[in-house]
Scaffold this motif. Structure first.
Motif, PDB file in Angstrom:
ATOM      1  N   ASN A  25       1.015  -1.294  -0.164  1.00 34.09           N
ATOM      2  CA  ASN A  25      -0.101  -0.053   0.044  1.00 34.09           C
ATOM      3  C   ASN A  25       0.728   1.254   0.095  1.00 34.09           C
ATOM      4  O   ASN A  25       0.566   2.264   0.376  1.00 34.09           O
ATOM      5  CB  ASN A  25      -0.884  -0.257   1.183  1.00 34.09           C
ATOM      6  CG  ASN A  25      -2.063  -1.090   1.197  1.00 34.09           C
ATOM      7  OD1 ASN A  25      -2.675  -1.102   0.022  1.00 34.09           O
ATOM      8  ND2 ASN A  25      -2.271  -1.555   2.193  1.00 34.09           N
ATOM      9  N   VAL A  26       2.031   1.400  -0.809  1.00 39.55           N
ATOM     10  CA  VAL A  26       2.827   2.193  -0.791  1.00 39.55           C
ATOM     11  C   VAL A  26       3.218   2.455  -2.340  1.00 39.55           C
ATOM     12  O   VAL A  26       3.992   1.620  -2.778  1.00 39.55           O
ATOM     13  CB  VAL A  26       4.095   2.212   0.286  1.00 39.55           C
ATOM     14  CG1 VAL A  26       5.031   3.562  -0.101  1.00 39.55           C
ATOM     15  CG2 VAL A  26       3.565   2.064   1.585  1.00 39.55           C
ATOM     16  N   CYS A  27       2.920   3.482  -2.901  1.00 41.12           N
ATOM     17  CA  CYS A  27       3.011   3.509  -4.364  1.00 41.12           C
ATOM     18  C   CYS A  27       4.098   4.679  -4.480  1.00 41.12           C
ATOM     19  O   CYS A  27       4.370   5.659  -4.077  1.00 41.12           O
ATOM     20  CB  CYS A  27       1.797   3.950  -5.124  1.00 41.12           C
ATOM     21  SG  CYS A  27       0.320   2.801  -5.043  1.00 41.12           S
ATOM     22  N   SER A  28       5.069   4.328  -5.642  1.00 35.59           N
ATOM     23  CA  SER A  28       5.831   5.375  -5.935  1.00 35.59           C
ATOM     24  C   SER A  28       5.472   5.777  -7.415  1.00 35.59           C
ATOM     25  O   SER A  28       5.251   5.166  -8.531  1.00 35.59           O
ATOM     26  CB  SER A  28       7.349   4.442  -6.157  1.00 35.59           C
ATOM     27  OG  SER A  28       8.288   5.295  -7.128  1.00 35.59           O
ATOM     28  N   CYS A  29       5.066   7.107  -7.584  1.00 36.99           N
ATOM     29  CA  CYS A  29       4.491   7.678  -8.704  1.00 36.99           C
ATOM     30  C   CYS A  29       5.376   8.100  -9.537  1.00 36.99           C
ATOM     31  O   CYS A  29       6.600   8.599  -9.404  1.00 36.99           O
ATOM     32  CB  CYS A  29       3.658   8.898  -8.075  1.00 36.99           C
ATOM     33  SG  CYS A  29       2.193   8.458  -6.895  1.00 36.99           S
ATOM     34  N   GLN A  30       4.830   8.069 -11.022  1.00 36.01           N
ATOM     35  CA  GLN A  30       5.863   8.587 -12.056  1.00 36.01           C
ATOM     36  C   GLN A  30       5.875  10.054 -12.106  1.00 36.01           C
ATOM     37  O   GLN A  30       4.960  10.926 -11.121  1.00 36.01           O
ATOM     38  CB  GLN A  30       5.021   8.185 -13.321  1.00 36.01           C
ATOM     39  CG  GLN A  30       5.150   6.748 -13.464  1.00 36.01           C
ATOM     40  CD  GLN A  30       6.378   6.313 -14.188  1.00 36.01           C
ATOM     41  OE1 GLN A  30       7.306   6.850 -14.302  1.00 36.01           O
ATOM     42  NE2 GLN A  30       6.372   4.923 -14.145  1.00 36.01           N
ATOM     43  N   GLN A  31       6.734  10.792 -12.701  1.00 37.37           N
ATOM     44  CA  GLN A  31       6.718  12.300 -12.612  1.00 37.37           C
ATOM     45  C   GLN A  31       5.459  12.772 -13.042  1.00 37.37           C
ATOM     46  O   GLN A  31       4.938  12.490 -14.122  1.00 37.37           O
ATOM     47  CB  GLN A  31       8.100  12.570 -13.492  1.00 37.37           C
ATOM     48  CG  GLN A  31       8.114  14.224 -13.345  1.00 37.37           C
ATOM     49  CD  GLN A  31       9.606  14.480 -14.266  1.00 37.37           C
ATOM     50  OE1 GLN A  31      10.064  13.564 -14.720  1.00 37.37           O
ATOM     51  NE2 GLN A  31       9.956  15.711 -14.259  1.00 37.37           N
ATOM     52  N   GLY A  32       4.944  13.814 -12.555  1.00 36.88           N
ATOM     53  CA  GLY A  32       3.819  14.574 -13.061  1.00 36.88           C
ATOM     54  C   GLY A  32       2.665  14.203 -12.132  1.00 36.88           C
ATOM     55  O   GLY A  32       1.420  14.599 -12.333  1.00 36.88           O
TER      56      GLY A  32
END
Length: 788
Positions: free
Chosen positions: A640-647
């Motif tokens: 339940n921990v996301c690493s988001c793309q730029q933007g």
């Protein structure tokens, strides 16, 4: 005589005249009036100055708190202080040592009882002049200018000249016009005020020009001019013949045709216009020619030609068939058949057509399947014949051969017995005779004739007789010729241990099911029990699939016994020692093997099968789980921990970076979808407007109101008042849903060793924590403003 005190000025009015003195008592601060402009107010024959418009909150020299002390004026000899028992509400003085004289603080007036004081409403006296707005206060008053006015040095409210700002209307197509307290922008003719600017009117949408003229919109106006293809000749529009103008209107290969107001480029006959050029029309491909059905169509630039095909004659538009068979039979060997445009050669039955299409050669029918003849086939010119070998005759069908029964005619020439065969016959004799010359019979004379009539062995004796005997396993019949089999199984079962099977002249021993026959060196037949699989560890098979095992190997087929038993296909190798199947290990082969091992605290529950902890998945529990899943290309790095793309941002990468199109100007920052945060000095949806600093509003606008020119406030929704000081919005409650992650206890099963010696497998249960999402609600508050 009467006495007044107005704004710190001590006024004494006698009969017919008034004069004023400034209060100079050390205990009473005098009001410095140099910062104010005064108008005139008539009081009898004399006059005195009073402030027209002032801002008490902005001038520290104006004391709005009334002084309740007695003011002494040593310059007025006729006024003395009252004794301590002051009967007056405010000030008390003896006038000529007579009765007490009561008078009031500045801003108050004496009541009819000449003792009490009440507030003086200066606004009823018209003290605020020149469009000033008077606001009464206790003991004083305030003069304000109306919106759109400002206080000039003379103390008067003067209309703000908004139109002096040449850019106030924001467009050169608009002109500014003053109105009391404000201004208005009036668009010039040909323009219409819209969205804060004067926009050009398209008069051409409503104007109809004369015939052959078109309307052209201009800024603030329009004009009618000749349409394209026309020219102005003394005020009238006449057609232009583009085909006669200098230069070529059409490409070289095209024809120019003038039309009213324009021209068209056409192509010559046989061509088609395509992309401003002429391309040839293929009449043959498009099937728009006039050639005959049996003619060939050939395309040429701009036209086509027709030519009759082979086997036809004519001009191409009319074609007639040529009969080739009428001339020398078309060179055919046998048959010529004419067809439209061609002919064909055929052969008579029994002949084949060669590759040249005209020559016929004989077919050898006997080469294929013997011409379907039963025996003999003979090829002939254009046909064939079937025949039979000796002893056969040809059937009526001309192909099948039928056997001739020679025995039917004179017994075939046999003296005794005639036996017909296929294609022949055989002569034979009775048992006591023998064939002499293939057809005649004679008596048996020796063992050479039919073995002397013996069944098995024959011996010629010296007296010319014959002796018959039998081989082992047979005995001689009573007729002394034939031999009869001896059944050895009737005597002691033939010496067999289990089953005896009699055969001609001998016997065989066999075993029951589950046994196999063994023949020892002394030719003794023994039946040995069969155990499948074989008995192990020197065990002996004593009956079918039953082993007699040595001590220490009591298992099936004399295998070792393991306690607990070897699980998951494992084999007990020695006492309590298992050889486990691939993927299992440990005592009793109950421990699964995972290679590589389970990650993130996972448990190996079967070969290469992991039971993962909550929050992980995958064959080796290597993949964290995010519920809901990460959006917009985000990667789940931990449960339940996301690493988001730029933007993108947010718990599940659902919030995209704010975009503003067009972009924010003047270093403005995009803070939402098409929302800009402007730096100081700029405004507008894209920060495109620079502030032209004007006079600030006094008092300042409250509750977020915006200061406009002319000391006016633009109030936000839900607020009102001269300075937006009144809020019309009420506080309301509302419910807001919140989805949050929580941990709940979950019952989980797993396998453990149990039993007296730990050789059993039992299912146990434990409580683990599982991460789930739960929707809850909270009550919040907000202002709800009425709709306009």
């Amino acid at each position: 005589m009467r006495l007044k005190i107005i704004l710190g000025i001590y006024i004494i009015c006698a009969t017919g005249s008034c004069y004023s003195e400034k209060i100079t008592d050390n205990n009473v601060p005098a009001v410095d009036t140099k910062d104010y402009d005064y108008g005139e107010e008539e009081q009898g024959q004399e006059s005195f100055k009073v402030p027209m418009v002032f801002w008490p909150e902005d001038n520290p020299n104006v004391n709005t708190i009334e002084d309740n002390r007695i003011i002494e004026d040593n310059d007025i000899n006729n006024i003395s202080q009252c004794p301590d028992n002051n009967p007056c509400e405010h000030y008390c003085s003896y006038y000529y040592q007579q009765k007490p004289l009561c008078w009031c603080y500045p801003g108050y007036k004496i009541k009819t009882d000449n003792i009490s004081c009440e507030d003086r409403n200066e606004c009823e006296e018209g003290l605020c002049l020149n469009d000033g707005i008077c606001t009464n206060t206790l003991g004083s008053f305030v003069c304000n200018c109306k919106p759109g006015f400002y206080l000039d040095p003379s103390g008067r409210c003067v209309d703000i000249p908004d139109c002096l700002d040449e850019h106030i209307c924001g467009d050169e197509a608009a002109r500014c016009e003053e109105v009391p307290g404000s201004y208005k922008c009036i668009c010039n003719p040909g323009f219409k005020y819209r969205d804060g600017v004067c926009q050009d009117l398209n008069e051409c949408s409503v104007v109809n020009c004369e015939e052959k003229k078109v309307c052209v919109n201009t800024r603030g106006s329009y004009k009618c001019q000749c349409a394209p293809g026309y020219k102005d000749v003394y005020g009238t529009c006449q057609d232009i013949n583009e085909c006669r103008m200098g230069g070529k209107a059409c490409p070289d290969e095209m024809l120019c045709k003038n039309t009213d107001g324009s021209y068209i480029c056409t192509c010559p006959l046989g061509f088609r216009k395509h992309a401003n050029q002429c391309t040839d029309i293929d009449e043959c491909a498009e099937n728009i020619h006039t050639c005959h059905h049996y003619a060939y169509c050939g395309n040429v630039p701009g036209s086509f030609f027709c030519q009759c095909g082979k086997g036809f004659s004519g001009d191409g538009r009319n074609c007639f068939d040529v009969n080739e068979c009428e001339r020398n039979n078309g060179e055919c060997s046998h048959i010529c058949i004419n067809y439209p445009g061609h002919y064909r050669c055929l052969c008579e039955q029994g002949f084949r057509l060669e590759n040249d299409g005209i020559t016929c050669t004989d077919i050898d029918e006997c080469e294929k399947n013997n011409g379907n003849c039963h025996q003999l086939c003979e090829n002939t010119e254009g046909s064939f014949t079937c025949s039979c070998r000796d002893g056969y005759t040809l059937h009526i069908d001309g192909k099948t051969c039928v056997d001739i029964n020679e025995c039917l005619i004179d017994n075939g020439g046999c003296s005794q017995i005639c036996t017909n065969t296929n294609g022949s016959f055989i002569c034979s004799c009775p048992s006591h005779q023998v064939l002499d010359d293939q057809s005649q019979c004679r008596p048996i004379m020796s063992c050479a004739d039919k073995n002397g009539g013996c069944g098995q062995k024959c011996q010629d004796l010296s007296d010319g007789s014959m002796l018959c005997s039998c081989i082992d396993g047979f005995y001689l019949h009573d007729d002394y010729k034939q031999c009869i089999d001896i059944d050895e199984c009737k005597v002691m079962n033939g010496g067999c241990e289990q089953q005896c099977i009699n055969t001609p002249g001998s016997f065989q021993c066999s075993c029951y099911s589950g046994y196999k026959l063994l023949i020892h060196r002394d030719n003794v037949h023994k039946c040995e029990a069969i155990c499948e699989p074989k008995c192990m560890n020197n065990g002996k098979c004593i009956s079918p699939n039953q082993c007699l095992c040595p001590v220490g190997y009591p298992g099936p087929r004399c295998t070792a016994r393991c306690n607990p038993p070897c699980a998951h296909g494992g084999a007990c190798h020695r006492h309590n020692q298992c050889i486990c199947s691939p993927g299992w290990t440990g005592h009793g082969c109950i421990t699964a093997v995972c290679s590589p091992g389970c990650q993130n605290g996972g448990k190996c529950i079967a070969p290469n099968q992991c039971q993962c902890k909550t929050g992980y998945s995958g064959s080796k529990c290597q993949t964290p789980i995010c519920i809901p899943s990460c959006k917009n290309g985000g990667l789940c790095r931990q449960p339940n921990v996301c690493s988001c793309q730029q933007g993108f941002s947010g718990v599940r990468c659902t919030q995209s970076a704010p975009t503003c199109s067009p972009k924010c100007q003047n270093n403005g920052r995009c803070i939402g979808i098409n929302r800009c945060r402007c730096p100081r000095g700029f405004s507008g949806s894209r920060c495109q407007n620079a502030f032209r600093r004007g006079p600030s509003c006094r008092p300042v606008c409250k509750n977020g109101g915006k200061c406009l020119r002319g000391n006016q406030c633009e109030c936000l929704e839900g607020t009102s008042g001269f300075r937006c000081q009144t809020s019309n919005c009420r506080i309301v409650t509302y419910k807001e849903s919140i989805k949050r992650g929580i941990r709940i206890p979950v019952r989980e099963s797993f396998t453990v060793k149990c039993g007296r010696f730990g050789w059993k497998q039992c299912t146990a249960y434990r409580m683990v924590q599982k991460h789930v999402f739960k929707t809850t609600y909270k009550v919040a508050y907000r202002r709800k403003c009425p709709l306009n």
